[in-house]
Design an enzyme around this catalytic site. Structure first.
Site, PDB file in Angstrom:
ATOM      1  N   GLY A 161      -9.911  76.331 -61.875  1.00  0.00           N
ATOM      2  CA  GLY A 161      -9.933  74.951 -62.370  1.00  0.00           C
ATOM      3  C   GLY A 161      -8.525  74.417 -62.539  1.00  0.00           C
ATOM      4  CE  LYS A 210     -20.759  77.255 -48.838  1.00  0.00           C
ATOM      5  NZ  LYS A 210     -20.657  76.363 -47.672  1.00  0.00           N
ATOM      6  CD  GLU A 258     -22.232  68.459 -40.895  1.00  0.00           C
ATOM      7  OE1 GLU A 258     -21.543  67.654 -41.546  1.00  0.00           O
ATOM      8  OE2 GLU A 258     -22.225  69.683 -41.131  1.00  0.00           O
ATOM      9  CD  GLU A 306     -16.088  72.535 -42.104  1.00  0.00           C
ATOM     10  OE1 GLU A 306     -17.255  72.186 -41.972  1.00  0.00           O
ATOM     11  OE2 GLU A 306     -15.588  72.797 -43.212  1.00  0.00           O
ATOM     12  CB  CYS A 340     -10.098  79.922 -58.115  1.00  0.00           C
ATOM     13  SG  CYS A 340      -8.564  79.104 -57.754  1.00  0.00           S
TER      14      CYS A 340
HETATM   15  C1  F6R Z   1     -18.192  71.252 -44.720  1.00  0.00           C
HETATM   16  C2  F6R Z   1     -18.553  71.493 -46.109  1.00  0.00           C
HETATM   17  C3  F6R Z   1     -18.056  70.541 -47.123  1.00  0.00           C
HETATM   18  C4  F6R Z   1     -19.084  70.388 -48.263  1.00  0.00           C
HETATM   19  C5  F6R Z   1     -18.505  69.516 -49.379  1.00  0.00           C
HETATM   20  C6  F6R Z   1     -19.523  69.295 -50.479  1.00  0.00           C
HETATM   21  O1  F6R Z   1     -18.757  72.201 -43.876  1.00  0.00           O
HETATM   22  O2  F6R Z   1     -19.195  72.449 -46.426  1.00  0.00           O
HETATM   23  O3  F6R Z   1     -17.752  69.306 -46.563  1.00  0.00           O
HETATM   24  O4  F6R Z   1     -20.250  69.834 -47.750  1.00  0.00           O
HETATM   25  O5  F6R Z   1     -17.375  70.127 -49.902  1.00  0.00           O
HETATM   26  O6  F6R Z   1     -19.928  70.495 -51.040  1.00  0.00           O
HETATM   27  P1  F6R Z   1     -21.243  70.580 -51.907  1.00  0.00           P
HETATM   28  O7  F6R Z   1     -22.397  70.311 -51.003  1.00  0.00           O
HETATM   29  O8  F6R Z   1     -21.261  71.981 -52.449  1.00  0.00           O
HETATM   30  O9  F6R Z   1     -21.137  69.543 -52.972  1.00  0.00           O
END
Ligand code: F6R
Length: 609
Positions: free
Chosen positions: A101, A604, A482, A489, A2
């Site tokens: 949240g 993200k 990876e 994804e 969000c």
């Molecule tokens: C996949 C991706 C996610 C993040 C995961 C951790 O492409 O981006 O798997 O790597 O959600 O995110 P961070 O690194 O922000 O803790």
């Protein structure tokens, strides 16, 4: 997940909010909404779907007013719908809240309210906050917000607005990111800097338990009791362009192409290509410190976890310290054997991932020394870890992580060399070679990402596949993990990564005619074994795309196709071999008509558990 944004000043707020939300859509995109304080009170416009749906909805009847808050949602409580979209209000519509949240105790609060006859129009936890805000308001917005915060449990960044005090927005946070932007005769709030960077680079990065009372003329900061606090202004050192697509069709592609720069920025000041020396001035460790560390835990999620697996190989082989790699959501609940003789390294692009943060806190509680590796200065990981090493990938907007991953690999390699040298475990000639090799990597990445035509062909050829397998041994296996994640994804092709030698223990049953198997074969000490594994899948009529070094003619005899990468050393290979995998995922997703930057069900920065 969000995104929240707010504006107060002299401009029309709607334009600012929509623009800000477009920069935050990566955080969630199943619905969007804004609330603008119009003459006769807040006007809320919201709907399910992408931001464009909201733009269409208000076409020709745009809310007018110079104060407003907005939200882009990734559903947690209540499915994506118009009703569940934020902002939420109390039943009078005069008190408005946006929230990122989870309110953990919302159900019991809601039951109480229902028992008192209060009506709800959504299934969200957030609506309860709007009710509380209204119920607690006795002529002073700050007091009402304090009471709300005392009542709720959970994680949040929040912005409050109300008709009775139209000259302010109040915002606060716990375990979710929030920045306040400082302008001239106007101020802003946002979940992340890209939403406000076109207006200001001066920000307050809010900490948990801090409240900002934001007016057009200024920002007052207090603690949860209302005591004034002072805070340093954080000047953002990148500009609006860095958060734009810059001519690329997608952020993901732009970010893939930015890797030479992000690698260069991350090594800057840390390695010296002429002397072959490496240092981390931010760490200042010595031999005694490392002597005391008997074990290292690397904890992270998703792509960052995969970087951790590569990091384990680096640290064990170059520094000789045993390493365990853990998925953060497992580590936090599995009573790990951690004590003051352990170093816990958490890796997180955003520095805000809920499980990673919880794991960091757990490691600290158990007495471990902690090191954060993160891309976001001022993020929770950056603030809470005992020490921090930043990756300098620049803002990563695409949901699928690419440039952050390679900078994480680089940091893990540099850390391993640094530790290996301090422990006198690493041969000095190898150390120098590695450092000199690192310096050449940006140019090699540049060469690699420029040769994409072959990958586009493969993406078209195999884009309709239902399943794909990624194989490798050692560091190649870590990269295979990876590659599989990237493909699934964004292209939604089911993909699995296997240690090449493990396949025959069950999974070989899934290898049938023409199933694409991507094999990474850069690790020379186990190269022949990998070739045998290629033969095993070829014998089942799989289509093998191998990734190997330029000049490796043998590979071409075994595989159906070979993608060549520039020859480099064993430890540097992951920084190159992952590039074709990123590009393959990208072009496969395009072939299948997927929304590359905003994949289904994802967002993200996962700030919920
Ligand atoms: C996949 C991706 C996610 C993040 C995961 C951790 O492409 O981006 O798997 O790597 O959600 O995110 P961070 O690194 O922000 O803790």
């Amino acid at each position: 997940m969000c995104g929240i944004v707010g504006y107060i000043g002299k401009r029309q707020a709607t334009g600012f909010l929509l623009d800000g939300l477009s920069k935050l859509e990566y955080r969630g995109y199943d619905s969007a909404g804004i609330a603008i304080l119009e003459k006769d009170g807040p006007r809320v416009e919201k709907c399910m779907g992408r931001l464009d749906a909201l733009r269409k909805k208000i076409e020709g009847r745009v809310p007018t007013g110079t104060v407003g808050i907005g939200h882009t949602r990734w559903a947690t409580h209540g499915r994506p719908s118009d009703h569940n979209a934020h902002p939420h209000t109390d039943p009078t519509g005069k008190f408005v809240v946006v929230h990122n949240g989870i309110v953990e105790n919302y159900l019991s609060l809601k039951e109480d309210m229902l028992a008192h006859g209060e009506q709800f129009s959504s299934e969200t936890d957030t609506e309860v906050l709007a009710h509380l805000f209204a119920n607690y308001y006795k002529g002073n917005m700050e007091d009402a917000v304090h009471r709300v915060l005392k009542t709720i449990r959970g994680s949040y960044s929040l912005a409050f607005m109300c008709a009775a005090e139209p000259d302010k927005i109040i915002c606060t946070k716990k375990d979710n990111p929030l920045v306040v932007g400082l302008g001239k005769d106007e101020n802003y709030i946002a979940s992340d800097i890209p939403a406000i960077i076109s207006s200001t680079r001066d920000t307050y990065i809010m900490n948990d338990g801090e409240i900002a009372i934001v007016t057009a003329d200024g920002v007052k900061l207090t603690d949860l009791k209302g005591n004034p606090i002072t805070k340093e202004i954080f000047k953002v050192n990148w500009n609006a362009e860095a958060a734009e697509k810059g001519g690329f069709e997608h952020f993901m592609l732009k970010e893939i192409y930015e890797q030479p720069k992000s690698i260069r920025d991350t090594m800057r000041g840390r390695v010296n290509g002429k002397t072959g020396k490496l240092n981390f001035t931010e760490l200042n460790w010595n031999k005694d410190f490392l002597k005391d560390i008997h074990k290292i835990f690397i904890v992270a999620c998703g792509t960052a976890y995969h970087a951790g697996i590569v990091g384990k190989c680096y640290i064990e082989q170059l520094a000789g310290i045993p390493v365990e790699v853990d998925i953060a959501s497992e580590f936090r609940y599995r009573n790990p054997i951690v004590d003051k003789h352990t170093l816990t390294i958490v890796i997180s692009q955003s520095g805000e991932t809920s499980d990673t943060l919880a794991a960091l806190r757990e490691a600290k509680r158990l007495g471990s020394h902690t090191l954060g590796v993160t891309n976001v200065v001022g993020s929770a990981v950056g603030r809470e870890a005992d020490q921090v090493v930043y990756t300098y990938a620049g803002p990563e907007i695409a949901v699928a992580s690419t440039k952050a991953y390679t900078t994480q690999l680089l940091v893990m390699l540099m850390l391993a060399i640094y530790m290996g040298n301090l422990k006198e475990n690493l041969d000095s000639a190898l150390s120098e070679d590695l450092v000199k090799g690192i310096v050449e990597i940006p140019e090699l990445i540049h060469r690699q990402v420029e040769s994409v035509d072959q990958i586009k062909v493969f993406a078209r050829k195999y884009g309709s596949a239902e399943d794909a397998f990624f194989l490798g041994r050692g560091l190649d296996y870590a990269v295979a993990l990876e590659g599989a994640l990237k493909l699934k994804e964004i292209s939604y092709i089911h993909a699995e990564a296997y240690a090449a030698g493990e396949l025959k223990h069950g999974t070989l049953a899934l290898i049938v005619q023409r199933v694409p198997v991507i094999v990474i074969a850069t690790q020379e000490d186990i190269y022949d074994k990998t070739l045998s594994n290629i033969q095993e899948v070829k014998a089942r009529d799989a289509s093998v795309i191998a990734i190997g070094y330029e000049g490796d003619e043998k590979l071409a005899k075994y595989a159906d196709h070979v993608i060549y990468i520039p020859r480099t050393g064993k430890y540097l290979a992951p920084l190159l071999s992952v590039l074709p995998l990123q590009l393959l995922a990208y072009y496969a997703a395009l072939t299948r008509g997927c929304d590359v930057d905003k994949p289904r069900n994802l967002a993200k920065s996962v700030t919920v558990e």
